[in-house]
Design a protein around this motif. Structure first.
Motif, PDB file in Angstrom:
ATOM      1  N   ARG A 137       0.709  -1.100   0.171  1.00 13.68           N
ATOM      2  CA  ARG A 137      -0.221   0.097   0.105  1.00 13.68           C
ATOM      3  C   ARG A 137       0.703   1.442  -0.015  1.00 13.68           C
ATOM      4  NH1 ARG A 137      -4.706  -1.583  -1.823  1.00 13.68           N
ATOM      5  NH2 ARG A 137      -5.572  -3.233  -0.458  1.00 13.68           N
ATOM      6  N   SER A 138       1.844   0.961   0.097  1.00 14.72           N
ATOM      7  CA  SER A 138       2.919   2.431   0.792  1.00 14.72           C
ATOM      8  C   SER A 138       3.644   2.752  -1.308  1.00 14.72           C
ATOM      9  CB  SER A 138       4.253   2.133   1.550  1.00 14.72           C
ATOM     10  OG  SER A 138       4.857   0.822   0.895  1.00 14.72           O
ATOM     11  N   ILE A 139       3.196   2.192  -2.126  1.00 12.03           N
ATOM     12  CA  ILE A 139       3.654   2.719  -2.646  1.00 12.03           C
ATOM     13  C   ILE A 139       2.565   2.143  -4.247  1.00 12.03           C
ATOM     14  CG2 ILE A 139       5.105   0.784  -5.012  1.00 12.03           C
ATOM     15  CD1 ILE A 139       6.594   0.083  -3.459  1.00 12.03           C
ATOM     16  N   GLU A 140       3.050   3.412  -4.760  1.00 13.07           N
ATOM     17  CA  GLU A 140       1.466   3.897  -5.282  1.00 13.07           C
ATOM     18  C   GLU A 140       2.303   4.200  -7.171  1.00 13.07           C
ATOM     19  OE1 GLU A 140       0.015   7.765  -4.710  1.00 13.07           O
ATOM     20  OE2 GLU A 140      -0.277   7.744  -2.928  1.00 13.07           O
ATOM     21  N   VAL A 141       1.243   3.142  -7.803  1.00 12.57           N
ATOM     22  CA  VAL A 141       1.433   2.449  -8.817  1.00 12.57           C
ATOM     23  C   VAL A 141      -0.051   3.460 -10.137  1.00 12.57           C
ATOM     24  CG1 VAL A 141       2.108   0.854 -10.715  1.00 12.57           C
ATOM     25  CG2 VAL A 141       3.045   1.331  -8.052  1.00 12.57           C
ATOM     26  N   GLN A 142       1.260   4.243 -10.705  1.00 10.65           N
ATOM     27  CA  GLN A 142      -0.018   4.649 -12.131  1.00 10.65           C
ATOM     28  C   GLN A 142      -0.499   3.594 -12.999  1.00 10.65           C
ATOM     29  OE1 GLN A 142       1.593   7.870 -14.146  1.00 10.65           O
ATOM     30  NE2 GLN A 142       1.091   8.899 -12.451  1.00 10.65           N
ATOM     31  N   CYS A 143      -1.399   3.029 -13.832  1.00 11.72           N
ATOM     32  CA  CYS A 143      -1.550   2.331 -14.701  1.00 11.72           C
ATOM     33  C   CYS A 143      -1.083   2.493 -15.653  1.00 11.72           C
ATOM     34  CB  CYS A 143      -3.191   2.261 -15.020  1.00 11.72           C
ATOM     35  SG  CYS A 143      -4.297   1.350 -15.753  1.00 11.72           S
ATOM     36  N   ALA A 144      -0.659   3.395 -15.955  1.00 11.90           N
ATOM     37  CA  ALA A 144       0.516   2.794 -17.529  1.00 11.90           C
ATOM     38  C   ALA A 144       1.331   2.844 -17.414  1.00 11.90           C
ATOM     39  CB  ALA A 144       0.127   5.111 -18.054  1.00 11.90           C
ATOM     40  N   ARG A 145       1.834   2.346 -15.732  1.00 16.40           N
ATOM     41  CA  ARG A 145       3.220   1.928 -15.846  1.00 16.40           C
ATOM     42  C   ARG A 145       3.127   0.517 -15.922  1.00 16.40           C
ATOM     43  NH1 ARG A 145       6.580   3.825 -10.894  1.00 16.40           N
ATOM     44  NH2 ARG A 145       8.246   2.329 -11.653  1.00 16.40           N
ATOM     45  N   PHE A 146       1.408  -0.006 -16.131  1.00 14.92           N
ATOM     46  CA  PHE A 146       2.064  -1.572 -16.261  1.00 14.92           C
ATOM     47  C   PHE A 146       1.535  -1.713 -17.261  1.00 14.92           C
ATOM     48  CE2 PHE A 146      -0.190  -1.362 -11.733  1.00 14.92           C
ATOM     49  CZ  PHE A 146      -0.121  -2.233 -11.358  1.00 14.92           C
ATOM     50  N   GLN A 147       2.350  -1.331 -18.468  1.00 14.10           N
ATOM     51  CA  GLN A 147       2.234  -1.366 -19.740  1.00 14.10           C
ATOM     52  C   GLN A 147       3.782  -1.879 -19.848  1.00 14.10           C
ATOM     53  OE1 GLN A 147       0.115   1.193 -22.732  1.00 14.10           O
ATOM     54  NE2 GLN A 147       1.036   2.447 -21.334  1.00 14.10           N
ATOM     55  N   GLN A 148       5.132  -1.567 -19.137  1.00 17.55           N
ATOM     56  CA  GLN A 148       6.042  -2.443 -18.637  1.00 17.55           C
ATOM     57  C   GLN A 148       6.103  -3.640 -17.934  1.00 17.55           C
ATOM     58  OE1 GLN A 148       6.023   1.373 -18.197  1.00 17.55           O
ATOM     59  NE2 GLN A 148       6.616   1.199 -20.685  1.00 17.55           N
ATOM     60  N   ALA A 149       4.821  -4.216 -17.869  1.00 20.30           N
ATOM     61  CA  ALA A 149       5.265  -5.855 -16.964  1.00 20.30           C
ATOM     62  C   ALA A 149       4.854  -6.730 -17.623  1.00 20.30           C
ATOM     63  CB  ALA A 149       3.758  -5.569 -16.276  1.00 20.30           C
ATOM     64  N   HIS A 150       5.743  -7.799 -17.195  1.00 20.35           N
ATOM     65  CA  HIS A 150       5.348  -9.228 -18.092  1.00 20.35           C
ATOM     66  C   HIS A 150       4.253  -9.539 -18.024  1.00 20.35           C
ATOM     67  CE1 HIS A 150       7.209 -12.497 -19.446  1.00 20.35           C
ATOM     68  NE2 HIS A 150       7.233 -12.731 -18.625  1.00 20.35           N
ATOM     69  N   TRP A 151       3.256  -9.534 -18.714  1.00 21.87           N
ATOM     70  CA  TRP A 151       2.327 -10.343 -18.398  1.00 21.87           C
ATOM     71  C   TRP A 151       2.051 -12.266 -19.154  1.00 21.87           C
ATOM     72  CZ3 TRP A 151      -2.291  -7.410 -17.284  1.00 21.87           C
ATOM     73  CH2 TRP A 151      -2.108  -6.189 -17.212  1.00 21.87           C
TER      74      TRP A 151
END
Length: 291
Positions: A214-228
């Motif tokens: 919860r301490s890390i705020e991640v934007q939705c756009a950054r998940f484009q670099q995730a390994h899917w």
């Protein structure tokens, strides 16, 4: 010996004329006396007078025709502006709708047929998650179907309007009557589709950003670099965001077309609506009148 000369002849002719009129009145007792106007005794107009009458009438007709032509030019200008605005809005609705449909379709193909609209995200570990898109397929099907239908409708009607605008033909009056409810239906469907895509995409992004840490705020756009893993998640955010923008642009165009169609319909009913430019009637030329 005639002392009075010609005056006596004129006097005798006047008496003869009055006697003839009196005789007619005596013979026509019991019936209405004949009406004799001095205009009937005037000589016929000569060639110069006839030419003056024709020239005066031609000038009056030309003045009236100029006023009608000025009024017709204003109506024609309104008609052109209205047609250009309507065609532009229809083409923009077509392009934005097709863009939204293509973006949704590409994202669905990248995720192997799974629909990300209202999809669930479950974190197995702080660094791994899985997407559950069961039951979300009909939502993407509805969004794709609506955008394809309203986009093709916009394209076909824009093509028809272009033909009418450039040829000044094939303007079918019944289309003006049925296009108003069609515009309303298209606007309603575009609104539902835009809300569905926007809210569903926002829900999916919210599921992604609610990480176990919860301490890390991640934007939705950054998940484009995730390994899917089995999915092709690259650019999913850009494409779904483009689908939302295209859907709302399409809805805005249909929303503007509805009151515009209502205004044209009301003006047509009153007979003061914009009309296409017509050829002015031919006017007589005073120079060609033979005296």
């Amino acid at each position: 010996m005639n002392i009075l000369g010609p005056a006596a002849k004129n006097l005798s002719s006047d008496r003869k004329f009055s006697a003839e009129v009196k005789g007619c009145n005596d013979e026509g007792q019991g019936s209405s006396p004949p009406f004799i106007s001095w205009d009937m005794l005037r000589p016929a107009p000569g060639p110069s007078q006839l030419t003056a009458y024709l020239v005066t009438g031609s000038l009056q007709l030309r003045s009236k025709t100029w006023k009608d032509r000025e009024k017709g030019s204003k109506m024609s200008c309104m008609y052109s502006v209205q047609m250009i605005m309507e065609i532009t809005l229809l083409l923009v609705a077509f392009l934005s709708g097709i863009t939204a449909a293509i973006a949704i379709g590409i994202v669905r193909d990248d995720f192997r047929g799974d629909c990300l609209i209202y999809a669930q995200v479950q974190y197995d570990t702080p660094n791994s998650f899985s997407v559950h898109a069961n039951g979300t397929g009909p939502k993407c099907d509805f969004a794709l179907s609506v955008q394809v239908i309203i986009s093709m409708m916009a394209f076909v009607y824009a093509l028809y309007k272009l033909i009418v605008f450039f040829t000044k033909r094939f303007d079918i009056p019944v289309f003006r009557l049925i296009i108003l409810p069609i515009y309303c239906i298209m606007c309603f469907l575009a609104l539902i589709e835009a809300c569905l895509v926007t809210v569903g995409f926002t829900y999916f992004c919210k599921q992604l950003t609610q990480t176990p840490v919860r301490s890390i705020e991640v934007q939705c756009a950054r998940f484009q670099q995730a390994h899917w893993n089995v999915y092709q998640g690259r650019n999913f955010y850009i494409r779904l965001n483009l689908a939302c923008i295209g859907s709302w642009i399409s809805f805005t165009c249909w929303l503007i077309l509805v009151p515009m169609s209502i205004m044209v319909f009301v003006l047509d009913r009153r007979g003061t609506g914009p009309k296409p430019k017509e050829e002015p009637p031919s006017m007589p030329n005073s120079e060609n009148i033979d005296p």
